[in-house]
Write a protein that holds these residues in place. Structure first.
Motif, PDB file in Angstrom:
ATOM      1  N   UNK A 297     -28.117 -32.604 -19.258  1.00  0.00           N
ATOM      2  CA  UNK A 297     -29.124 -32.501 -18.198  1.00  0.00           C
ATOM      3  C   UNK A 297     -29.943 -31.226 -18.342  1.00  0.00           C
ATOM      4  N   UNK A 298     -29.245 -30.126 -18.606  1.00  0.00           N
ATOM      5  CA  UNK A 298     -29.967 -28.859 -18.786  1.00  0.00           C
ATOM      6  C   UNK A 298     -30.021 -28.538 -20.271  1.00  0.00           C
ATOM      7  N   UNK A 299     -30.575 -29.463 -21.039  1.00  0.00           N
ATOM      8  CA  UNK A 299     -30.547 -29.305 -22.494  1.00  0.00           C
ATOM      9  C   UNK A 299     -31.488 -28.197 -22.969  1.00  0.00           C
ATOM     10  N   UNK A 300     -32.474 -27.883 -22.153  1.00  0.00           N
ATOM     11  CA  UNK A 300     -33.544 -26.985 -22.605  1.00  0.00           C
ATOM     12  C   UNK A 300     -33.029 -25.642 -23.150  1.00  0.00           C
ATOM     13  N   UNK A 301     -32.220 -24.884 -22.360  1.00  0.00           N
ATOM     14  CA  UNK A 301     -31.784 -23.583 -22.903  1.00  0.00           C
ATOM     15  C   UNK A 301     -30.936 -23.732 -24.166  1.00  0.00           C
ATOM     16  N   UNK A 302     -30.097 -24.757 -24.216  1.00  0.00           N
ATOM     17  CA  UNK A 302     -29.254 -24.941 -25.401  1.00  0.00           C
ATOM     18  C   UNK A 302     -30.118 -25.325 -26.592  1.00  0.00           C
ATOM     19  N   UNK A 303     -31.158 -26.127 -26.325  1.00  0.00           N
ATOM     20  CA  UNK A 303     -32.083 -26.497 -27.389  1.00  0.00           C
ATOM     21  C   UNK A 303     -32.780 -25.271 -27.947  1.00  0.00           C
ATOM     22  N   UNK A 304     -33.175 -24.397 -27.020  1.00  0.00           N
ATOM     23  CA  UNK A 304     -33.858 -23.182 -27.474  1.00  0.00           C
ATOM     24  C   UNK A 304     -32.912 -22.378 -28.357  1.00  0.00           C
ATOM     25  N   UNK A 305     -31.642 -22.304 -27.899  1.00  0.00           N
ATOM     26  CA  UNK A 305     -30.639 -21.581 -28.676  1.00  0.00           C
ATOM     27  C   UNK A 305     -30.475 -22.213 -30.062  1.00  0.00           C
ATOM     28  N   UNK A 306     -30.428 -23.558 -30.082  1.00  0.00           N
ATOM     29  CA  UNK A 306     -30.254 -24.248 -31.366  1.00  0.00           C
ATOM     30  C   UNK A 306     -31.445 -23.981 -32.282  1.00  0.00           C
ATOM     31  N   UNK A 307     -32.647 -23.985 -31.712  1.00  0.00           N
ATOM     32  CA  UNK A 307     -33.833 -23.719 -32.534  1.00  0.00           C
ATOM     33  C   UNK A 307     -33.820 -22.292 -33.062  1.00  0.00           C
ATOM     34  N   UNK A 308     -33.402 -21.351 -32.198  1.00  0.00           N
ATOM     35  CA  UNK A 308     -33.315 -19.960 -32.663  1.00  0.00           C
ATOM     36  C   UNK A 308     -32.305 -19.844 -33.788  1.00  0.00           C
ATOM     37  N   UNK A 309     -31.143 -20.513 -33.603  1.00  0.00           N
ATOM     38  CA  UNK A 309     -30.100 -20.463 -34.636  1.00  0.00           C
ATOM     39  C   UNK A 309     -30.644 -21.037 -35.945  1.00  0.00           C
ATOM     40  N   UNK A 310     -31.365 -22.161 -35.848  1.00  0.00           N
ATOM     41  CA  UNK A 310     -31.927 -22.778 -37.044  1.00  0.00           C
ATOM     42  C   UNK A 310     -32.941 -21.847 -37.703  1.00  0.00           C
ATOM     43  N   UNK A 311     -33.740 -21.165 -36.875  1.00  0.00           N
ATOM     44  CA  UNK A 311     -34.709 -20.218 -37.414  1.00  0.00           C
ATOM     45  C   UNK A 311     -34.018 -19.128 -38.214  1.00  0.00           C
ATOM     46  N   UNK A 312     -32.899 -18.621 -37.665  1.00  0.00           N
ATOM     47  CA  UNK A 312     -32.151 -17.584 -38.391  1.00  0.00           C
ATOM     48  C   UNK A 312     -31.577 -18.131 -39.690  1.00  0.00           C
ATOM     49  N   UNK A 313     -31.069 -19.381 -39.638  1.00  0.00           N
ATOM     50  CA  UNK A 313     -30.449 -19.950 -40.839  1.00  0.00           C
ATOM     51  C   UNK A 313     -31.470 -20.136 -41.950  1.00  0.00           C
ATOM     52  N   UNK A 314     -32.706 -20.428 -41.574  1.00  0.00           N
ATOM     53  CA  UNK A 314     -33.728 -20.676 -42.588  1.00  0.00           C
ATOM     54  C   UNK A 314     -34.420 -19.398 -43.040  1.00  0.00           C
ATOM     55  N   UNK A 315     -33.935 -18.265 -42.539  1.00  0.00           N
ATOM     56  CA  UNK A 315     -34.550 -16.993 -42.906  1.00  0.00           C
ATOM     57  C   UNK A 315     -33.494 -16.074 -43.507  1.00  0.00           C
ATOM     58  N   UNK A 316     -33.061 -16.362 -44.756  1.00  0.00           N
ATOM     59  CA  UNK A 316     -31.996 -15.551 -45.358  1.00  0.00           C
ATOM     60  C   UNK A 316     -32.382 -14.074 -45.468  1.00  0.00           C
ATOM     61  N   UNK A 317     -33.672 -13.811 -45.537  1.00  0.00           N
ATOM     62  CA  UNK A 317     -34.117 -12.419 -45.665  1.00  0.00           C
ATOM     63  C   UNK A 317     -33.661 -11.593 -44.468  1.00  0.00           C
ATOM     64  N   UNK A 318     -33.765 -12.181 -43.275  1.00  0.00           N
ATOM     65  CA  UNK A 318     -33.340 -11.473 -42.068  1.00  0.00           C
ATOM     66  C   UNK A 318     -31.843 -11.189 -42.116  1.00  0.00           C
ATOM     67  N   UNK A 319     -31.074 -12.170 -42.609  1.00  0.00           N
ATOM     68  CA  UNK A 319     -29.623 -11.997 -42.739  1.00  0.00           C
ATOM     69  C   UNK A 319     -29.319 -10.846 -43.693  1.00  0.00           C
ATOM     70  N   UNK A 320     -30.029 -10.864 -44.852  1.00  0.00           N
ATOM     71  CA  UNK A 320     -29.801  -9.803 -45.839  1.00  0.00           C
ATOM     72  C   UNK A 320     -30.142  -8.437 -45.264  1.00  0.00           C
ATOM     73  N   UNK A 321     -31.271  -8.358 -44.565  1.00  0.00           N
ATOM     74  CA  UNK A 321     -31.673  -7.075 -44.006  1.00  0.00           C
ATOM     75  C   UNK A 321     -30.649  -6.600 -42.985  1.00  0.00           C
ATOM     76  N   UNK A 322     -30.150  -7.524 -42.166  1.00  0.00           N
ATOM     77  CA  UNK A 322     -29.188  -7.133 -41.137  1.00  0.00           C
ATOM     78  C   UNK A 322     -27.906  -6.608 -41.758  1.00  0.00           C
TER      79      UNK A 322
END
Lengths: 502, 140
Positions: A463-488
């Motif tokens: 029912x309140x999928x919106x915040x979890x969806x946003x979280x999932x999209x953010x997580x996916x964004x991080x996964x597709x950006x290995x450069x950010x992982x390396x820098x961190x």
């Protein structure tokens, strides 16, 4: 920062030690187990909040800097996994206080549950490939003992299949790690992803397939899933519920981690393999479930089938696909654990999980029927439950990427899942009772409360999928950006060094 | 388990077991910078008790160990964990090595630190785990 990242590991370990010390004292161990599970849940929520606010969290254990020392890394995916796993562990522990018999308890049941959580959290949080192997072994040891604790005949047989297949997987994992170290000279995820970019792609492809097989066995992916339905239905209900929620998902997590961070050199080949395997997993799992006549066996086959959806999102390697995977994993851990726990309540009055001998439960326990329908419909993907959003995301991602055949399979499997869930419902709840007297004793609150909490979470995720969806999209964004992982992980200096080399 | 009727083993064990225990302590303290450490030390110490079990019997070995093996595991893992947690009190990451130097006579000085405590924890845990398994087999 250091404390928030290490507490999800330290709390379960301390809890396991204390619980082992008081294992023969029933009341004390129950109180301590529930308190520790609650503490672990709070610690993981804090970690998730911190990671969402400040980005990827990194700590070098023992202050030895990466890539030489061992780092713990929490991005949104890791933190979300730790949180969901803590939630289902909490539910299972509460449930287990009313379910597990005295002899299993005094053999250290609760301590083992926390060792398992320790291993699972370690696997999610480590930033080092060899450490991932070690955490897998911690998990494997704890789960094996949980599986055979209390030695019943079927249990040992299932346990041997389980441990044999998992040892095979560990061997492949270790071999692949060795080869990877040979060609790259490092095992730190961030460092590996930097070095592998310039390595010989043919060797990297071979290693990628080795890892796919090793983690595929753990995750229960086609054609490597057969150990799972053979072993998951044998132990006591809380143990199967915990396994159903946690273990295969660690395999999926490992697949996601290595196939977004390390092996993205040739997605047309490696991810194609994953995609076809995902389709076959969905289909064989659900067909296997349809052929079964026992509640817990049906549920075990559904684990396999659902793993296919998560791997499919990963195999597409698009932002939407990965977000779908993340959402699916979160949804699935909650739903699957809950279904197993409720499956235990269904079996409990009759002492059997065989559909032919169950029946008439709706007459005596209508609320249990409703409670069962929440996760069952969610698993099949009926709106407004979490499974609907999860399936919708996967299917949309499939259509967007042009993978029509797999998407069609995903839709058909959703329908078949519904059929299989309705079979349980019809046989156990709706059908007229067989000759046996139907139990009418009240179920203890400690058995019902966890299932209600998890069902509420399922509804809320839908029912309140919106915040979890946003979280999932953010997580996916991080996964597709290995450069950010390396820098961190490696810091800006390493970043500069890699830029110089490139 | 029935006792092996070997007088040679019995007599030898009386001498070898204490030596093994001493050697295991030597390995434990030597371990930080040179080969050795808690794990190998612990294995050698449990060999001492294993020989006692075979040369004499389970009761003797249990009596000489004085505590239950699982208590040793508990103490060992607890100690290792505590040695890692101490640096966290000072805001350092988990398992950071803290060292103190104790001056001895003349030039010599003794460096002690949390890694040694960690190693002692490993030592105890390894003895406990190995003997728990061994005693369980010996009972059958």
């Amino acid at each position: 920062m250091g404390l928030t990242l290490t507490l999800p590991l330290l709390l379960p370990l301390v809890a396991a030690l204390l619980l082992f010390a008081v294992r023969t004292r029933r009341r004390a161990s129950h109180a301590l187990a529930v308190a520790s599970a609650t503490a672990a849940l709070v610690a993981s929520v804090v970690l998730l909040v911190v990671v969402l606010r400040d980005g990827i969290a990194v700590i070098a254990i023992g202050r030895w800097p990466a890539p030489y020392g061992i780092v713990l890394v929490a991005d949104i995916l890791s933190a979300a996994m730790v949180t969901v796993c803590a939630l289902v562990t909490w539910a299972t522990v509460v449930y287990a206080t009313a379910w597990i018999d005295r002899s299993r308890e005094s053999a250290g049941f609760f301590a083992l549950v926390f060792v398992l959580l320790f291993g699972v959290n370690g696997a999610f949080l480590t930033g080092d490939l060899f450490n991932l192997y070690v955490w897998f072994e911690v998990m494997l040891m704890a789960s094996f003992v949980l599986l055979v604790l209390g030695v019943e005949r079927g249990q040992v047989e299932g346990g041997i299949k389980y441990v044999a297949l998992n040892l095979l997987s560990s061997t492949l994992f270790l071999t692949a790690t060795g080869i990877l170290y040979g060609i790259s000279g490092t095992l730190n995820f961030a460092d590996l992803s930097r070095v592998l970019a310039s390595a010989d792609p043919r060797i990297v492809s071979v290693v990628a397939v080795l890892f796919a097989v090793a983690f595929g066995i753990k995750a229960g992916v086609f054609p490597l899933f057969f150990w799972l339905p053979a072993s998951y239905h044998t132990p006591p209900v809380p143990v199967s519920a915990l396994f159903a929620g946690l273990l295969t998902k660690v395999g999926v997590y490992a697949l996601v981690r290595v196939f977004t961070l390390l092996f993205v050199h040739d997605p047309g080949w490696t991810h194609r393999i994953l995609l076809s395997s995902a389709a076959a997993t969905m289909l064989t799992g659900v067909l296997g479930a349809l052929a079964q006549q026992d509640v817990r066996r049906i549920l075990s086959f559904h684990i396999v089938s659902q793993i296919g959806y998560m791997v499919m999102g990963l195999a597409l390697l698009t932002p939407l696909g990965l977000a779908a995977s993340v959402f699916y994993i979160v949804h699935h851990i909650v739903v699957k654990t809950n279904l197993s726990l409720i499956g235990g309540l269904v079996e409990r009055p009759g002492g059997t999980g065989s559909l032919a001998r169950l029946g008439g439960l709706f007459r005596t326990r209508p609320w249990l029927g409703v409670l069962f329908l929440v996760p069952a419909f969610s698993l099949a993907g009926i709106p407004p439950l979490s499974g609907f959003v999860a399936k919708l995301l996967v299917i949309r991602a499939g259509l967007e990427a042009g993978a029509y055949l797999v998407t069609a399979v995903a839709i058909v499997v959703g329908l078949l899942t519904l059929l299989s869930m309705l079979k349980i419902w019809n046989e156990a709840f709706w059908k007229e009772s067989t000759d046996r007297p139907v139990a009418t004793d009240r179920l203890p609150l400690r058995l019902v409360l966890p299932t209600v909490v998890l069902a509420t979470v399922t509804v809320a995720l839908g029912v309140f999928a919106e915040p979890i969806l946003r979280l999932a999209h953010q997580a996916a964004g991080q996964l597709l950006d290995p450069e950010a992982y390396r820098t961190a992980v490696l810091g800006t200096t390493a970043h500069a060094a890699s830029a110089r080399e490139g | 388990m029935s006792t092996l009727p070997s007088l040679i083993l019995r007599t030898a064990v009386r001498w070898i077991a204490p030596l093994l225990l001493l050697f295991s302590l030597f390995l434990l303290v030597r371990g930080h910078h040179e080969p050795g450490g808690g794990f190998s030390g612990g294995l050698i110490a449990s060999t001492g008790f294993a020989l006692l079990t075979f040369g004499y019997d389970l009761v003797t070995a249990r009596r000489l160990l004085r505590v239950h093996p699982s208590a040793l595991v508990l103490a060992g893992v607890g100690l290792a964990l505590a040695s890692g947690a101490v640096p966290m009190l000072g805001g350092q990451p988990f398992l950071t090595g803290l060292w103190v130097t104790i001056p001895l006579t003349g030039e010599a000085a003794l460096k002690l630190g949390t890694p040694l405590v960690f190693d002692v924890g490993v030592y105890l845990a390894v003895i406990g785990a190995t003997l728990a398994m061994l005693f369980a087999f010996a009972e059958e």
